[in-house]
Each structure stands twice: as C-alpha cells, then as structure tokens.
Motif scaffolding. Structure first.
Motif, PDB file in Angstrom:
ATOM      1  N   MET A   1       2.285  29.195 -20.728  1.00 48.35           N
ATOM      2  CA  MET A   1       1.444  28.041 -20.410  1.00 48.35           C
ATOM      3  C   MET A   1      -0.025  28.439 -20.319  1.00 48.35           C
ATOM      4  O   MET A   1      -0.913  27.722 -20.788  1.00 48.35           O
ATOM      5  N   PHE A   2      -0.285  29.602 -19.702  1.00 50.05           N
ATOM      6  CA  PHE A   2      -1.671  30.057 -19.568  1.00 50.05           C
ATOM      7  C   PHE A   2      -2.295  30.285 -20.947  1.00 50.05           C
ATOM      8  O   PHE A   2      -3.457  29.946 -21.175  1.00 50.05           O
ATOM      9  N   ASP A   3      -1.510  30.862 -21.876  1.00 49.80           N
ATOM     10  CA  ASP A   3      -2.031  31.112 -23.227  1.00 49.80           C
ATOM     11  C   ASP A   3      -2.368  29.806 -23.935  1.00 49.80           C
ATOM     12  O   ASP A   3      -3.356  29.714 -24.668  1.00 49.80           O
ATOM     13  N   VAL A   4      -1.550  28.782 -23.713  1.00 51.43           N
ATOM     14  CA  VAL A   4      -1.801  27.475 -24.333  1.00 51.43           C
ATOM     15  C   VAL A   4      -3.097  26.871 -23.797  1.00 51.43           C
ATOM     16  O   VAL A   4      -3.937  26.367 -24.559  1.00 51.43           O
ATOM     17  N   LEU A   5      -3.293  26.924 -22.503  1.00 48.65           N
ATOM     18  CA  LEU A   5      -4.501  26.377 -21.896  1.00 48.65           C
ATOM     19  C   LEU A   5      -5.733  27.148 -22.356  1.00 48.65           C
ATOM     20  O   LEU A   5      -6.787  26.551 -22.643  1.00 48.65           O
ATOM     21  N   LEU A   6      -5.610  28.478 -22.446  1.00 50.45           N
ATOM     22  CA  LEU A   6      -6.739  29.288 -22.898  1.00 50.45           C
ATOM     23  C   LEU A   6      -7.114  28.963 -24.334  1.00 50.45           C
ATOM     24  O   LEU A   6      -8.300  28.830 -24.677  1.00 50.45           O
ATOM     25  N   ALA A   7      -6.100  28.792 -25.189  1.00 53.20           N
ATOM     26  CA  ALA A   7      -6.364  28.449 -26.590  1.00 53.20           C
ATOM     27  C   ALA A   7      -7.040  27.092 -26.697  1.00 53.20           C
ATOM     28  O   ALA A   7      -7.952  26.898 -27.509  1.00 53.20           O
TER      29      ALA A   7
END
Length: 257
Positions: A1-7
């Motif tokens: 989830m964190f990677d999705v938000l960062l992207a």
C-alpha cells in the motif's frame, strides 16, 4: 500500500485542465475538421469524389462533404492537386442537427446547447448507457478513455451506468445491424423520459463504411431520435468530450470557418 501511495504522489496531478485550461496537445498525425476552399476546380474534375471510400463527398453546385460519413482518411485531400480540401487539427466536430454535418466552403456550425429546461435537468448530472450496436470497438475504446484519470469525465457530473433504467440517455456506437435493432429499441424504451441520444462515430451516424448494406440500418438516426452527433472514425476522446460539454452548455458555441 505504501508503494502505491508513493507512486501516486510521484505521478502528481495528471487530469487535463480542459476546459478551464488549454486542451491537451494532439499528435502531428491527428486529422481533424476538414476545410473546403472550392472555387478553382477544373471542369469535370471529380478526383476527390472518386477517391472517397465512404461516399462522403458530393459535387453539384460545389463540393459538399458529409462529416457524418467521413472516415477522415484524407484520401480526398491527397489526390487534389489544387488543395481545395484540407484537414485541420481542429477537434471540434459535434453538431446537434444532421444537416449541420454537411459542410461546404461556408462556416461550420458547432453543436448548440440543450434547451434551458433540459440543461437544468442534465447540466450537473448526466448518466448515460453506452450501446455498442455492432461497432468495431474503436469508438467504444475512445469513449472509455474518458473514464481514466487523465480525462476524469466524472468531474463534469457525466457517468456511464450499467442499466438504461438508471440512465438519462444513450450513447450509441456502431452501424446498428439488424441483429441489434430490437436490442437498441428496447434499451431506448427502458430509459425514462425525458431522455437524450448521442451518436458517436461515422457508423452510428450514417453506417460508415457499411452504409447501404442490407443488414445494416445506417446508424441510429432511423430508429431513435438523435440529439447530438459526434463524427469521426473513431472520434478522438477530446472530440467526444467537447461535444458532450457543448451539449450541456459548458463551452462557447463559436468555432468559426
């Protein structure tokens, strides 16, 4: 989830600013509204008429091009040595009346807004049921593009729905073959009144390359009343969006010659 938000943060704001800002850039190969400068054609010359694969060009008192049948292949412009026909990068093609798609050397009449009563009903919330009536999926694909984050059709209150009973109107693509005639009529009847009909693409307007075939009804206009015609083969997403916004009175009606 964190990677999705960062992207998503790195992608930043991706929705086009149109119509509050300039429209997005179009590719150099884009073929838009044609312009006719008829006046010096040699007697008996009909090379452009003969070159048109869809029969969109007529030559009587002068050249007349039917945008509703035009496939935007630019074959007519390519064979005209005098360049009396040219295709511009103008994406504004939609019209309210079928006759307004017949263009000559005069100015083009763009789509006019709905009547005030209908704009009050649909101007802030318009739900459409899309009907693919025998289309090749090109018009359908460009319509679907409007739902992406780059275009975000929903910010205008325009959305596609699954049931005609939840819709304010139909958006029709395809030439309407006989096998789709009854389905289209029943879908139209299921939409509660008052309702709108939007024909998108050359096939839905005139039958396109299939016009005149015994199994094709040459578009939707002969079966249901059409309120907006958006020509193209297929029309660019910007052309479709421009037509929808003009119908709802969100854009200026002037286009020019």
């Amino acid at each position: 989830m964190f990677d999705v938000l960062l992207a998503r943060i790195q992608q930043q704001y991706r929705t086009i600013k149109f119509p509050a800002g300039p429209p997005p850039g179009l590719p150099s190969r884009f073929v838009g509204r044609p312009v006719i400068t008829y006046g010096n054609c040699p007697p008996g010359c009909a090379c452009c008429v003969d070159a048109c694969p869809a029969g969109a060009l007529k030559q009587e008192d002068g050249l007349c091009l039917d945008l509703g049948r035009c496939l935007f292949c630019s074959a007519c412009a390519q064979v005209c040595a005098l360049q009396n026909i040219s295709f511009t990068p103008d994406y504004r093609l939609a019209a309210r009346r079928r006759d307004d798609l017949l263009i000559d050397s005069g100015p083009f009449r763009p789509a006019e807004p709905l009547e005030v009563r209908l704009r009050r009903l649909f101007g802030r919330s318009l739900r459409l049921r899309q009907v693919s009536a025998g289309g090749c999926n090109a018009c359908e694909a460009d319509t679907n593009v409007l739902g992406t984050v780059g275009w975000d059709l929903g910010r205008f209150g325009i959305q596609f729905v699954a049931s005609p009973r939840h819709a304010d109107g139909l958006l029709i693509t395809g030439p309407v073959p006989e096998n789709m005639r009854l389905a289209l009529l029943k879908t139209y009847e299921a939409v509660p009144a008052p309702k709108l009909v939007i024909a998108v693409g050359a096939c839905a307007i005139s039958g396109g390359p299939y016009a005149g075939h015994a199994e094709v009804h040459d578009g939707a206009g002969g079966l249901v009343p059409v309120d907006l015609f958006i020509p193209g083969c297929p029309p660019h997403p910007l052309t479709i969006l421009d037509g929808l916004l003009r119908l709802l009175g969100r854009l200026e009606t002037s286009v020019g010659g």
